[in-house]
Design a protein around this motif. Structure first.
Motif, mmCIF file in Angstrom:
data_model
loop_
_atom_site.group_PDB
_atom_site.id
_atom_site.type_symbol
_atom_site.label_atom_id
_atom_site.label_comp_id
_atom_site.label_asym_id
_atom_site.label_seq_id
_atom_site.Cartn_x
_atom_site.Cartn_y
_atom_site.Cartn_z
ATOM 1 N N THR A 168 0.865 -1.180 0.000
ATOM 2 C CA THR A 168 0.000 0.000 0.000
ATOM 3 C C THR A 168 0.903 1.231 0.000
ATOM 4 O O THR A 168 1.977 1.231 0.609
ATOM 5 N N LEU A 169 0.469 2.267 -0.699
ATOM 6 C CA LEU A 169 1.290 3.465 -0.832
ATOM 7 C C LEU A 169 0.387 4.669 -1.070
ATOM 8 O O LEU A 169 -0.417 4.662 -2.011
ATOM 9 N N PRO A 170 0.477 5.701 -0.200
ATOM 10 C CA PRO A 170 -0.347 6.898 -0.417
ATOM 11 C C PRO A 170 0.030 7.595 -1.720
ATOM 12 O O PRO A 170 1.204 7.633 -2.106
ATOM 13 N N LEU A 171 -0.963 8.152 -2.388
ATOM 14 C CA LEU A 171 -0.706 8.906 -3.605
ATOM 15 C C LEU A 171 0.259 10.048 -3.358
ATOM 16 O O LEU A 171 1.152 10.321 -4.166
ATOM 17 N N PHE A 188 -2.912 -2.957 -9.405
ATOM 18 C CA PHE A 188 -3.196 -2.048 -8.291
ATOM 19 C C PHE A 188 -4.546 -1.374 -8.523
ATOM 20 O O PHE A 188 -5.087 -1.376 -9.642
ATOM 21 N N TYR A 189 -5.063 -0.834 -7.438
ATOM 22 C CA TYR A 189 -6.246 0.027 -7.535
ATOM 23 C C TYR A 189 -6.103 1.129 -6.502
ATOM 24 O O TYR A 189 -5.315 1.040 -5.548
ATOM 25 N N ILE A 190 -6.853 2.212 -6.687
ATOM 26 C CA ILE A 190 -6.765 3.386 -5.815
ATOM 27 C C ILE A 190 -8.064 3.509 -5.039
ATOM 28 O O ILE A 190 -9.156 3.471 -5.614
ATOM 29 N N ASP A 191 -7.928 3.648 -3.733
ATOM 30 C CA ASP A 191 -9.096 3.801 -2.858
ATOM 31 C C ASP A 191 -8.753 4.811 -1.768
ATOM 32 O O ASP A 191 -7.803 4.598 -0.998
ATOM 33 N N ASN A 192 -9.493 5.897 -1.719
ATOM 34 C CA ASN A 192 -9.276 6.930 -0.696
ATOM 35 C C ASN A 192 -7.827 7.418 -0.681
ATOM 36 O O ASN A 192 -7.155 7.425 0.359
ATOM 37 N N ASP A 193 -7.373 7.808 -1.841
ATOM 38 C CA ASP A 193 -6.017 8.358 -1.987
ATOM 39 C C ASP A 193 -4.921 7.379 -1.567
ATOM 40 O O ASP A 193 -3.803 7.787 -1.228
ATOM 41 N N MET A 194 -5.232 6.099 -1.596
ATOM 42 C CA MET A 194 -4.254 5.079 -1.243
ATOM 43 C C MET A 194 -4.147 4.079 -2.400
ATOM 44 O O MET A 194 -5.152 3.613 -2.932
ATOM 45 N N ILE A 195 -2.912 3.770 -2.794
ATOM 46 C CA ILE A 195 -2.676 2.791 -3.861
ATOM 47 C C ILE A 195 -2.511 1.423 -3.210
ATOM 48 O O ILE A 195 -1.630 1.223 -2.368
ATOM 49 N N HIS A 196 -3.344 0.467 -3.599
ATOM 50 C CA HIS A 196 -3.258 -0.902 -3.110
ATOM 51 C C HIS A 196 -2.636 -1.757 -4.214
ATOM 52 O O HIS A 196 -3.179 -1.834 -5.320
ATOM 53 N N ILE A 197 -1.529 -2.403 -3.893
ATOM 54 C CA ILE A 197 -0.723 -3.091 -4.905
ATOM 55 C C ILE A 197 -0.749 -4.588 -4.668
ATOM 56 O O ILE A 197 -0.619 -5.057 -3.525
#
Length: 556
Positions: free
Chosen positions: A448-451, A515-524
């Motif tokens: 996980t990685l914040p945008l 990956f997908y983006i949810d609430n300004d968070m990148i889930h890898i």
């Protein structure tokens, strides 16, 4: 010309694009060009051994002794070339015609070899007159084959038939490049070229190749063969004849090459739609044909952004070359071309792996590591656009314009325009993907990685050395989202899965990361498939056991 009305009937030329205005007498060149021939024609003595060879060669062709024709073509002719004609042309037609009783068919075949030798070996290349005469000779030869009401009594080895078509396309390519270089041409030479625009015209070349395809009915034969049927049942009289069937197949490969040189990649692969590109064809025993096919198919896939198919095509043929390298060493004619295309395909494979990383065979990966390809890949992965362009220019074919330059053109580099255009198209695609390797390298480190964090990482690299420029986090995040969408888009390509057409395929993601983006968070998620080391070791063990058996048999 040869005293045979059926063979020299000019009506056949009109049918296939060879108009009556291309007779030899109409082609005159500057005396300086004629002076490039470094021997006296009036006192030219043909060596006795060459005389015997020519007579025996003609007899074998007339009798259809294929194995002996192949030996003379692949072994004796090159040896005599090295012994007597290393730096000068073979005897002209007028010097040897009486030896073969002015046999028109043999003389056309002989002149095809004669002009091919001039293109390949003579310093300075062919003169304008020789280029014109070679075109006329091809016209007579193909006219003889195509206008016949029944199959002609001629059979030649597969290697000669392939090289006949390959050389035909090459000489068109050479003439187009020669025609486009305007600066050093005299006014008389330019006038001669402009008055003979029908010579080596692209429509003539295309017409001949498509006529050979139609005459042989090769497309229908390949379609029936791919479905498991008997191709002879639909071949017809011409298609069943080995000469027409093989010329038809090789003409398809010639069309693949020609359409690629003209930048029409969709049409290049479409002409092969009845050939199963990802399986060995019935003509794969002609190595040069198979290698040329794979080179242009792989390049066309790359330019169509079908990187997975390009990587599979290049990897498959490079493995084949590795395993059959000794075969090429024993063949003399196209060795240089095969070695050149092999190096070009390694460069193209390196480009594709940078733009679309995926697992390839370990032996191919090892070559990329051991040679200087690894350093080139490293530079490209870090966004070195100059390295991308250099690799592309080294590995791409020499593109052509379908039309000659304008009569009043004065540009010195007109010949470079098609290549510059195709390079620009490729580099535009590379620029769109410039940030993707960097983004991929960061995503591999996290689950996980914040945008905002990834945007900061990327911006730090971009702002290095430009501290005076203001930086806005929101703007950086918006740019990052664009890059992430680009990542998703570029990693999803059309990939061939089944079917006889190389254009078939389904959209698949080729990335080892998702990956997908949810609430300004990148889930890898890491979707990389583990290496199957067991299969690799089993193949090596079997190869070792086979080698051990051969050594044991030798000792016995």
């Amino acid at each position: 010309m040869y005293g045979n009305d059926d063979y020299t009937d000019q009506s056949g030329y009109d049918s296939y694009g060879y108009g009556g205005g291309t007779d030899y007498e109409s082609h005159t060149v500057d005396n300086a060009d004629s002076a490039s021939v470094d021997y006296d024609r009036q006192h030219y003595n043909v060596p006795d051994m060459v005389k015997k060879f020519i007579v025996y060669f003609r007899d074998c062709i007339n009798e259809g002794v294929i194995y002996e024709i192949q030996n003379l073509y692949e072994n004796t002719f090159p040896k005599l070339t090295e012994q007597y004609f290393e730096k000068r042309p073979w005897p002209e037609e007028s010097d040897i015609a009486h030896l073969v009783e002015h046999d028109p068919v043999f003389l056309s075949l002989y002149k095809e070899l004669y002009f091919r030798h001039i293109y390949a070996r003579i310093t300075g290349g062919p003169t304008l007159e020789q280029r014109f005469n070679s075109f006329c000779n091809y016209g007579e030869l193909f006219n003889y084959i195509l206008v016949a009401s029944e199959p002609v009594p001629l059979d030649l080895p597969d290697s000669w038939l392939w090289e006949l078509i390959d050389e035909f396309v090459y000489q068109y390519q050479s003439f187009s490049q020669y025609r486009a270089r305007l600066l050093k041409k005299s006014p008389e030479e330019l006038e001669n070229l402009n008055s003979n625009n029908n010579v080596w015209n692209v429509l003539c070349v295309l017409n001949v190749l498509y006529s050979l395809v139609d005459k042989s009915n090769i497309k229908r034969q390949l379609e029936v063969h791919a479905s498991g049927g008997d191709s002879d049942s639909v071949a017809g009289d011409f298609g069943r004849h080995p000469l027409y069937k093989k010329l038809g197949y090789f003409s398809l490969v010639g069309l693949l090459r020609l359409h690629s040189l003209l930048g029409d990649y969709y049409q290049a692969i479409k002409v092969l739609e009845n050939i199963e590109l990802h399986r060995k064809s019935q003509f794969s025993y002609v190595p040069a044909c198979q290698i040329t096919t794979s080179y242009y198919v792989g390049f066309a896939y790359m330019m169509m952004r079908r990187y997975s198919d390009a990587i599979r095509t290049f990897s498959s043929i490079l493995l084949y070359i590795q395993r059959t390298k000794q075969l090429f060493q024993s063949r003399s004619y196209q060795n240089d071309q095969i070695n050149k295309q092999t190096d070009q395909m390694y460069h193209l494979l390196a480009i594709c792996l940078v733009l679309h990383p995926q697992c390839i065979d370990e032996s191919i990966q090892q070559v990329l590591r051991e040679k200087n390809y690894h350093e080139k890949m490293y530079k490209m992965q870090y966004g070195d656009l100059a390295e991308f362009e250099a690799c592309f220019l080294h590995a791409c074919p020499k593109f052509l314009s379908p039309s000659p330059p304008p009569a009043d053109a004065s540009m010195d580099d007109y010949v470079k325009e098609p290549t510059m255009h195709q390079t620009q198209v490729f580099m535009d695609e590379v620029r769109q993907q410039k940030m993707l390797p960097t983004i991929r390298s960061y995503l591999k480190l996290y689950t996980t990685l914040p945008l905002s964090k990834l945007a900061t990482f990327l911006s730090q690299g971009q702002r290095h050395g430009d501290s005076g420029k203001t930086w806005n986090l929101n703007e950086a995040i918006r740019e990052l989202i664009i890059h992430l969408l680009c990542f998703k888009h570029k990693m999803k390509n059309v990939v061939w899965t089944k079917g006889t057409s190389g254009l078939d395929g389904k959209f698949q993601s080729g990335s080892e990361l998702d990956f997908y983006i949810d609430n300004d968070m990148i889930h890898i998620a890491d979707t990389k498939v583990a290496h199957r080391y067991g299969d690799f070791f089993i193949r090596k063990i079997l190869k070792f056991e086979e080698l051990n058996r051969k050594l044991h048999q030798i000792k016995i």
